[in-house]
Write a protein that holds these residues in place. Sequence first.
Motif, mmCIF file in Angstrom:
data_model
loop_
_atom_site.group_PDB
_atom_site.id
_atom_site.type_symbol
_atom_site.label_atom_id
_atom_site.label_comp_id
_atom_site.label_asym_id
_atom_site.label_seq_id
_atom_site.Cartn_x
_atom_site.Cartn_y
_atom_site.Cartn_z
ATOM 1 N N TRP A 100 -54.616 -14.407 -69.765
ATOM 2 C CA TRP A 100 -53.299 -13.789 -69.517
ATOM 3 C C TRP A 100 -52.151 -14.671 -70.014
ATOM 4 C CZ3 TRP A 100 -56.978 -14.840 -65.832
ATOM 5 C CH2 TRP A 100 -56.753 -15.922 -64.987
ATOM 6 N N ASN A 101 -52.485 -15.567 -70.946
ATOM 7 C CA ASN A 101 -51.445 -16.357 -71.590
ATOM 8 C C ASN A 101 -50.708 -15.444 -72.573
ATOM 9 O OD1 ASN A 101 -49.976 -18.009 -73.316
ATOM 10 N ND2 ASN A 101 -51.491 -19.658 -73.253
ATOM 11 N N ALA A 152 -58.069 -8.543 -60.220
ATOM 12 C CA ALA A 152 -56.683 -9.023 -60.181
ATOM 13 C C ALA A 152 -56.346 -9.786 -61.466
ATOM 14 C CB ALA A 152 -56.475 -9.911 -58.953
ATOM 15 N N ALA A 153 -57.296 -10.554 -61.971
ATOM 16 C CA ALA A 153 -57.070 -11.295 -63.222
ATOM 17 C C ALA A 153 -57.001 -10.342 -64.422
ATOM 18 C CB ALA A 153 -58.181 -12.325 -63.429
ATOM 19 N N VAL A 155 -55.913 -7.366 -64.422
ATOM 20 C CA VAL A 155 -54.603 -6.701 -64.383
ATOM 21 C C VAL A 155 -53.563 -7.586 -65.074
ATOM 22 C CG1 VAL A 155 -52.723 -5.998 -62.844
ATOM 23 C CG2 VAL A 155 -55.077 -5.293 -62.344
ATOM 24 N N LYS A 156 -53.603 -8.888 -64.799
ATOM 25 C CA LYS A 156 -52.646 -9.802 -65.442
ATOM 26 C C LYS A 156 -52.860 -9.811 -66.963
ATOM 27 C CE LYS A 156 -53.533 -13.507 -62.726
ATOM 28 N NZ LYS A 156 -53.398 -14.920 -62.319
ATOM 29 N N MET A 157 -54.121 -9.813 -67.347
ATOM 30 C CA MET A 157 -54.456 -9.838 -68.779
ATOM 31 C C MET A 157 -53.952 -8.573 -69.482
ATOM 32 S SD MET A 157 -58.320 -10.296 -70.291
ATOM 33 C CE MET A 157 -58.613 -10.688 -72.017
ATOM 34 N N LEU A 159 -51.580 -6.523 -68.495
ATOM 35 C CA LEU A 159 -50.114 -6.453 -68.502
ATOM 36 C C LEU A 159 -49.527 -7.275 -69.642
ATOM 37 C CD1 LEU A 159 -48.838 -6.582 -64.803
ATOM 38 C CD2 LEU A 159 -48.552 -4.725 -66.478
ATOM 39 N N GLU A 160 -50.085 -8.456 -69.879
ATOM 40 C CA GLU A 160 -49.562 -9.275 -70.993
ATOM 41 C C GLU A 160 -49.781 -8.569 -72.325
ATOM 42 O OE1 GLU A 160 -47.528 -11.629 -70.992
ATOM 43 O OE2 GLU A 160 -47.675 -12.236 -68.893
ATOM 44 N N ARG A 163 -47.162 -5.870 -72.563
ATOM 45 C CA ARG A 163 -45.853 -6.476 -72.858
ATOM 46 C C ARG A 163 -45.760 -6.877 -74.326
ATOM 47 N NH1 ARG A 163 -46.432 -10.180 -67.531
ATOM 48 N NH2 ARG A 163 -45.836 -8.587 -66.011
ATOM 49 N N ALA A 185 -50.588 -0.892 -62.235
ATOM 50 C CA ALA A 185 -49.719 -1.978 -62.706
ATOM 51 C C ALA A 185 -48.921 -1.538 -63.932
ATOM 52 C CB ALA A 185 -50.563 -3.210 -63.038
ATOM 53 N N GLU A 189 -44.715 -1.136 -64.056
ATOM 54 C CA GLU A 189 -43.876 -1.925 -64.948
ATOM 55 C C GLU A 189 -43.265 -1.084 -66.068
ATOM 56 O OE1 GLU A 189 -44.927 -6.321 -65.616
ATOM 57 O OE2 GLU A 189 -44.826 -5.525 -67.660
#
Length: 333
Positions: A100-101, A152-153, A155-157, A159-160, A163, A185, A189
């Motif tokens: 998710w960087n 949960a991880a 989802v972060k991945m 989303l990035e 974006r 998510a 957003e």
Amino acid sequence: MNPIQAPYPATRLRRVRQNGSVRALVRENTLTAGDLIWPVFVRAGEGIVEEIPAMPGVMRRSVDKIVEVAEEAAALGIGAICLFPYTGIEERTDDCAGAWNPDNHTNRAIRAIKAAVPDLVVMTDVALDTYNINGHDGFVVDGEIVNDTTVAALVKMALEQARAGADIIGPSDMMDGRIGAIRTALEDEGHQNVMILSYAAKYASAFYGPFRDAVGASGALTGDKKTYQMDPANSDEALRLVARDLAEGADMVMVKPGLPYLDVCRRVKDTFGAPTFAYQVSGEYSMIKAAAAAGMIDEERAMMESLMAFKRAGCNGILTYFAPAAARYLNDL
Ligand code: PBG
């Protein structure tokens, strides 16, 4: 279907096979470049285009070499490209934070492609395996691949990636509940138009062998993926997974691998009528390449026949490493 057919000789089924024009008239399925999704491998560095040993003709490229692929895909009319990161062991950690960087290989490649070829559809891969020290698609705690913290991880991945400008998010991890979590998510957003193509029926398959080499996971993987990927003996379960993912907000679904699972493709299409894709995976690709290199089959004919099989089985499109070669063939280039 209830075919009404006179007995021979009133019916001679060979009549409609007598020449190429007639065969084209009665052809039931067609394949176009727009049906193809081209998987592309992105790696660290600059100016690098290197062939993957287990996948002849398939390259890993540094981010600065990705735009030329995007331009080629657009020029050939290919439906979408799908980005996969190749990561060396030094890029892998226990906490998988690279996934998710915002500046990981995939996210930088998406931005570069969207700046240069904005209309090309870009798909991503959502799973932790390429950032995980042990090669698994989820976090490993005491030998168990844990579901909910992995989601949960993921989802972060995802989303990035949204974006960065991804059009299609492709969760390939097979955790439970990830489609609903990612969809919520994305909506929260404001990414209402970002699509999810769920790897809904993904089997624990020997045919992924060359891919794990391609992404640097062969040496990394400890154990197998059988607690999350499907048992090749099952197909009712595939329908439950597809139903679940569609109910959670997937726009499109995938069956993977491809040719050994055409029966599953057909059942999924007939049952749900949703946009359905198959992934002709690395092992399927490399087998055709190897047989052709050994002079055992004609590569171009085997490629086109294998791709048409997916259309016959009800698929809307195919993820395939043959995408550029097949598109060139279809465009008469
Ligand atoms: C892992 C992933 C795999 C593939 C795509 N995403 C391999 C695996 O599940 O181990 C395989 C693709 C191929 O073989 O071409 N998230």
